[in-house]
Design an enzyme around this catalytic site. Structure first.
Site, PDB file in Angstrom:
ATOM      1  N   ASP A 427       0.852  -1.190   0.000  1.00 51.82           N
ATOM      2  CA  ASP A 427       0.000   0.000   0.000  1.00 51.82           C
ATOM      3  C   ASP A 427       0.893   1.247   0.000  1.00 51.82           C
ATOM      4  O   ASP A 427       2.114   1.144   0.168  1.00 51.82           O
ATOM      5  CB  ASP A 427      -0.881  -0.060   1.256  1.00 51.82           C
ATOM      6  CG  ASP A 427      -1.941   1.025   1.274  1.00 51.82           C
ATOM      7  OD1 ASP A 427      -2.289   1.535   0.202  1.00 51.82           O
ATOM      8  OD2 ASP A 427      -2.414   1.361   2.380  1.00 51.82           O
ATOM      9  N   GLU A 430       2.585   4.976  -4.015  1.00 48.94           N
ATOM     10  CA  GLU A 430       2.556   5.891  -5.196  1.00 48.94           C
ATOM     11  C   GLU A 430       3.887   6.591  -5.405  1.00 48.94           C
ATOM     12  O   GLU A 430       4.186   6.878  -6.568  1.00 48.94           O
ATOM     13  CB  GLU A 430       1.427   6.904  -5.027  1.00 48.94           C
ATOM     14  CG  GLU A 430       0.042   6.293  -5.120  1.00 48.94           C
ATOM     15  CD  GLU A 430      -0.311   5.381  -3.944  1.00 48.94           C
ATOM     16  OE1 GLU A 430       0.130   5.672  -2.829  1.00 48.94           O
ATOM     17  OE2 GLU A 430      -0.999   4.387  -4.171  1.00 48.94           O
ATOM     18  N   ASP A 503      -8.910   3.761  -2.168  1.00 47.69           N
ATOM     19  CA  ASP A 503      -9.862   4.210  -1.139  1.00 47.69           C
ATOM     20  C   ASP A 503     -11.149   4.762  -1.741  1.00 47.69           C
ATOM     21  O   ASP A 503     -11.349   5.980  -1.828  1.00 47.69           O
ATOM     22  CB  ASP A 503      -9.196   5.258  -0.243  1.00 47.69           C
ATOM     23  CG  ASP A 503      -8.033   4.661   0.523  1.00 47.69           C
ATOM     24  OD1 ASP A 503      -7.957   3.418   0.621  1.00 47.69           O
ATOM     25  OD2 ASP A 503      -7.190   5.435   1.023  1.00 47.69           O
TER      26      ASP A 503
HETATM   27  C1  GLC Z   1      -4.686   3.317   2.876  1.00 46.94           C
HETATM   28  C2  GLC Z   1      -5.165   2.112   2.062  1.00 46.94           C
HETATM   29  C3  GLC Z   1      -6.209   1.366   2.849  1.00 46.94           C
HETATM   30  C4  GLC Z   1      -5.633   0.949   4.192  1.00 46.94           C
HETATM   31  C5  GLC Z   1      -5.134   2.170   4.960  1.00 46.94           C
HETATM   32  C6  GLC Z   1      -4.425   1.789   6.249  1.00 46.94           C
HETATM   33  O1  GLC Z   1      -5.694   4.233   3.006  1.00 46.94           O
HETATM   34  O2  GLC Z   1      -5.629   2.475   0.804  1.00 46.94           O
HETATM   35  O3  GLC Z   1      -6.653   0.256   2.117  1.00 46.94           O
HETATM   36  O4  GLC Z   1      -6.589   0.276   4.946  1.00 46.94           O
HETATM   37  O5  GLC Z   1      -4.232   2.893   4.149  1.00 46.94           O
HETATM   38  O6  GLC Z   1      -3.362   0.953   6.030  1.00 46.94           O
END
Ligand code: GLC
Length: 815
Positions: A427, A430, A503
């Site tokens: 995650d 980017e 998200d």
């Molecule tokens: C980001 C991710 C989400 C995750 C969060 C905490 O917002 O996109 O899926 O739950 O981080 O790790």
């Protein structure tokens, strides 16, 4: 420099400036120095180097390279100095080319293969692509051009093509907008976009690949440039399509069709496909930010098993770590992770954990210390470390474009794999940085030895992170197929990972957006994709969640996920009525697994997209372009998710041919719309006539499966239709050594009989011995059934004739 003004400059070129090749324009928006735009001039010579042809106007050079019979690559070197020929996206740059030819004609040069001709006009340096019949499929509007970039001394590079009047455009990854991109102007710059909105751009991924469709013929353009890129599909000027970049090389692949399926397949042939995922990765996954402590995880697991709702994976979000330090455990919440993961595994659950790129600056933390000692972290232009705040607080970030750093990162998973972790979720890659968005442009990257700044590496950062993750899991799991999921991606990331759309929000609009985004990702090479079922932020009600689960059954990746500040989001969280329907649909996912798995095999082996928009099924019909809510999963199942509240019926267009309603087995003629009842426990699902759909019995998870008999639903058609069933171990790479079975079922129907021929290829041995065949839609009464020339008995179940046969039968005749 303002982005918009650059473009206006490009589009305001006059004939006069084209003649001289130079244009001086004062930027009207900002008081910036004059911008000099240069255009290719008349071609004055050429040279051949194997399957490449180099054309020059005396100053710039253009390379036309025959990559395959259907793919031609174009590169521009403004001062005849090409940049390094290195790409993270392209895994197979030199394919088999049967024959190609070069010709000089009076006004042009041509480079031809068996299927496509690239025409280079001498006077103008305009480039066009023609099919074998001489029809122009795609052509330049203006010669390729560029401008000195005052920020860093490189070039902004531009290509402007003719957009045909009715031309539609598809692809470009995860853009949250209508399937047809005509009239849109879009940017590729991987961005953390929490709660993104319809039409917001850019989002998390950069896939600079599009498909043009005009008069029923399709072609593709893959602009392999990792800098910030832009695409304009007739937005500024109706009859032009432009793509351009803030740096790097103007390098693109023209991919011939004429079918959209051919284009996607050929795009995959250069950028790769997703390997066959482990079967469990295609089951239902339950995620939330976050399930902790351990007792909560056990409670969740029990919640599934006690209600007999199938589930294959439970996710641990950032709270499983010690102060969000990657590769550590919070021992307070998870005192014995290995034991917990083993207990879950014994109950059929895999454990997937999140790993982010930000490494906490902490001299007592081994990962930080190793990264620091070995100089794996990114540095700024002045040599100081790139620092930024993410979940753990002050962080530094590995340079995943450094092969040494990737190798190190791959090894870091050892502890997690030893503890039994089955999959990793990458995650924030980017890369996301709180406050400033992402890294500043002056951050330096190794870029596998082809050094560059963050301008060049930004869009591939996440891809290289998940590549390292994939490599690590593959090695540490002793050759078992890894499971990875990433938020950021560049073209080609499908070789290493699945993706999810980030998200999203718990609204009906987002459910609909997901339907569009997954189709788009699929035709952009990223077939293994999913949305956060239920919506990440916000609160869905029971109806929205249930409709999203239904769409999830036909999402290649099926995972429910939700933000931590929302209410519980399990299939049973909305009361018994919704629970029963959610269970029924999750069970449907498991029943269809053998079909789903076979579709994944087609993707892995042949590069066919998993989700196919209706336009792709009948691209000759312009009337299909606005039909964007329905798609086929593989080539046999057509679905149209319900994306509106309170919707009790839906009009669904069925492509030409014949279809069966999955629920009542009613037969429908395609080529027109049908009205389908959509009470909450139904979504429109249609099966193509002639299909043989394999079904598993309901199971609680893939590891707990017990398949003694494989059910095959045989949908009668009065024609010949082929179906494929793919089977293997489900979790090893033995399929690469031919240890699999590919079963071809050929159905031939006429007024009085149905014949089914089976041929089997491969070396795998299935665990079951028999098939149970259900004959749906027979237009005649059965007199006899012969299997390999022997008469057999049949019975009837709810009016449907059923027969049990050996899995090795070759020929079956019902008459
Ligand atoms: C980001 C991710 C989400 C995750 C969060 C905490 O917002 O996109 O899926 O739950 O981080 O790790």
């Amino acid at each position: 420099m303002a982005e918009a003004s650059n473009y206006e400059v490009t589009e305001s070129v006059t004939e006069q400036t084209l003649e001289s090749g130079v244009q001086h324009v004062n930027n009207p928006v900002l008081d910036l120095p004059q911008i000099v735009k240069k255009y290719l001039q008349k071609v004055i010579g050429y040279q051949q180097k194997e399957n490449s042809y180099l054309f020059t106007d005396g100053s710039a050079t253009v390379e036309v390279k025959v990559v395959s019979d259907e793919i031609i690559r174009i590169r521009l070197a403004p001062h005849s100095q090409f940049l390094d020929d290195f790409s993270y996206a392209v895994s197979n740059p030199d394919q088999h080319v049967a024959v190609y030819a070069f010709q000089e004609e009076e006004d042009c040069y041509t480079v031809s293969t068996n299927t496509v001709t690239c025409v280079i006009h001498k006077e103008t340096f305009l480039i066009a692509f023609r099919d074998r019949d001489g029809k122009v499929i795609n052509q330049d509007h203006s010669p390729m051009h560029w401008e000195e970039n005052p920020d860093f001394g490189g070039y902004y590079v531009y290509c402007t093509k003719v957009a045909e009047d009715q031309e539609a455009f598809y692809g470009l990854g995860d853009k949250p907008t209508h399937l047809n991109l005509r009239g849109k102007r879009l940017t590729n710059w991987n961005s953390d976009t929490y709660s993104f909105a319809f039409d917001q751009d850019p989002l998390y991924r950069s896939i600079p690949f599009y498909i043009g469709l005009s008069s029923g013929e399709a072609y593709g353009i893959f602009f392999d440039n990792t800098f910030k890129t832009y695409f304009d599909f007739g937005a500024e000027v109706h009859d032009r399509t432009s793509f351009w970049s803030e740096g790097g090389e103007l390098q693109y692949y023209y991919i011939h069709g004429p079918h959209m399926m051919d284009v996607v397949k050929r795009y995959h042939s250069i950028t790769g496909t997703h390997y066959l995922p482990p079967l469990w990765a295609l089951g239902y996954h339950q995620c939330r930010w976050s399930y902790y402590p351990e007792s909560k995880v056990y409670e969740l697991a029990k919640g599934f098993r006690s209600r007999q709702i199938p589930c294959d994976a439970i996710y641990l979000d950032i709270d499983y770590m010690d102060g969000y330090r990657c590769f550590t455990w919070n021992k307070h919440y998870f005192p014995d992770p290995k034991k917990m993961i083993k207990t879950l595994a014994d109950d059929g659950f895999k454990t997937v954990v999140i790993i982010d790129p930000g490494i906490k600056v902490d001299d007592n933390y081994w990962v930080f210390k190793e990264g620091k000692e070995n100089k794996y972290f990114c540095r700024r232009g002045d040599d100081y470390f790139m620092e930024g705040h993410v979940w753990p607080g002050r962080c530094q970030f590995p340079d995943f474009t450094n092969p040494e750093a990737r190798k190190w990162w791959s090894g870091l998973f050892k502890g997690l794999v030893d503890a039994g972790v089955a999959g990793v979720w990458n995650d924030m890659n980017e890369p996301a940085v709180f406050g400033r968005g992402t890294f500043p442009n002056d951050v330096r990257h190794n870029y596998d030895g082809y050094r560059g700044s963050h301008r060049k590496a930004h869009n591939v950062y996440g891809m290289q992170m998940v590549r390292a993750t994939y490599d690590g899991l593959k090695k540490l799991n002793h050759g078992k197929r890894p499971f990875t999921i990433t938020r950021a991606a560049y073209a080609g990331t499908q070789r290493y990972s699945s993706v999810w759309t980030g998200d999203n929000v718990a609204t009906w609009e987002h459910l609909r957006l997901g339907v569009l985004q997954l189709q788009r990702l699929s035709v952009s090479g990223m077939s293994f994709c999913g949305t956060d079922i239920g919506g990440f932020s916000g609160e869905p009600d029971g109806e929205l969640f249930t409709r999203w689960i239904q769409f999830g059954v036909f999402s290649p990746f099926m995972r429910a996920h939700s933000a931590g500040d929302t209410r519980e989001r399990e299939p049973w969280s909305f009361g018994p009525e919704f629970e029963a329907i959610n269970k029924k649909f999750i069970e449907l996912r498991y029943k269809l697994l053998p079909y789903i798995y076979s579709v994944f095999w087609e993707q892995a082996r042949y590069g066919f997209p998993i989700l196919r928009p209706v336009t792709m099924l009948e691209q000759e019909l312009e009337s299909n372009i606005p039909r964007e809510e329905e798609f086929s999963f593989g080539d046999k199942i057509l679905v149209s998710p319900v994306v509106n509240p309170g919707q009790t019926s839906k009009r669904v267009y069925l492509p030409k041919g014949y279809w069966y309603d999955y629920w009542d087995q009613c037969f429908h003629l395609g080529g027109e719309e049908v009205e389908v009842a959509t009470p909450l426990d139904r979504m429109p699902i249609f099966i193509k006539a002639g299909a043989v759909i394999p079904e598993f019995p309901v199971m609680q998870s893939v590891d707990l499966r017990l398949v003694n008999t494989l059910k095959l639903s045989v949908y009668y058609a009065d024609s010949q239709v082929n179906s494929f069933i793919y089977e293997d171990h489900g979790d090893t790479f033995a399929y690469e050594q031919e240890i699999y079975l590919e079963k071809k079922m050929v159905l031939i129907g006429d007024k009085n009989s149905l014949t089914l021929n089976q041929s089997i290829d491969g070396l795998f041995t299935e665990r079951y011995e028999t098939y149970q065949l259900y004959f749906i839609g027979l237009p005649f009464n059965i007199n006899r059934i012969r299997i390999d020339n022997k008469l057999v008995e049949w019975k009837s179940e709810d009016g449907i004739p059923v027969v049990e046969v050996s899995k090795d039968f070759k020929n079956l005749v019902v008459e």
